[in-house]
Write an enzyme that holds these catalytic residues in place. Sequence first.
Site: not given
Length: 328
Positions: A159, A187
Amino acid sequence: TRTPVNVTVTGAAGQIGYALLFRIASGHLLGADVPVKLRLLEIPQGMKAAEGTAMELDDCAFPLLKGIDIFDDPNKGFEGANVALLVGARPRTKGMERGDLLSANGGIFKPQGAAINAHAADDIKVLVVGNPANTNALIAQAAAPDVPAERFTAMTRLDHNRAISQLAAKTGAAVSDIKRLTIWGNHSATQYPDIFHAEIAGKNAAEVVSDEQWLADTFIPTVAKRGAAIIEARGASSAASAANAAIDHVHTWVNGTAAGDWTSMGIPSDGSYGVPEGIISSFPVTTKDGKYEIVQGLDINEFSRARIDASVAELVEERDAVRELGLI
Ligand code: NDP
């Protein structure tokens, strides 16, 4: 000559495993002068494919690769492990309830945590990649009471890297000019990529962008939904970039962040920034000599606070659910 570092990889025969193992063996995980021994862990159905991957690893004649062993027993797979990459997980299938997903993963990560507790080396470092990564890491950590909790981490580096890439594309900057970006929280789709403290060639990134609408309506959803966009385009999941991020995560943990920069890691909260202690949440961290520290003292504006709180609330719900299932 240095003693080889034992690296255990679970789900070794999967897509991410295939993109990961060759880079570990070529020296990208720990350093170009660090010999490694690979310990591949699979479920019985994955053993044959793992053997095939091991044959290819042999055929690369990597100078740093000092051995490959394949196991379907976690107690053997984690024996002497210095680094463990927990990639294999039970994916969510259509119609699956969250409780079923968490129980299925509890059946994987609880025994793996116990095996790490009993058999890994004293300096074990664990990265969980398999989803739901933060909560899987919490399950494994809870099953390993003799291992310092901070050795269990979850991957938000993909990410982080995706956010840097999007920011570079928006501003025309080089990725190497972007520093101090932060992923907060889980996440998952609720993760929060924060550019308010980020810098682009030394200037504040939020000021360079100066477009809150782009931030809210384009940047954040693009980063959060990038995995789905890649499946849509490629017809397969983002295995190579996930493997690359796993390499980056461990490399940074072991070798340190650059002066003036930080990275994002899912780590057990110490209560910083109002994140309840114990849950495994992503924070800005600096690393040095194999240890990490949360970057302290950042001002969190209202825009950020609401998004961090939402992602942390999801993690608290996941923790409560696995607690209820007796998994932690
Ligand atoms: P992948 O190698 O593609 O993915 C493995 C895990 O990584 C999944 O949980 C996946 O989550 C997660 N993941 C995290 N980030 C990403 C990303 N950016 N892109 C894609 N995946 C991501 O799965 P495969 O099915 O190819 O392989 C899994 C292997 O694990 C199989 O060989 C299986 O036999 C093995 N396995 C081993 C276990 C063990 O060692 N005990 C236990 C369970 C499975 P998501 O589902 O959200 O995509």
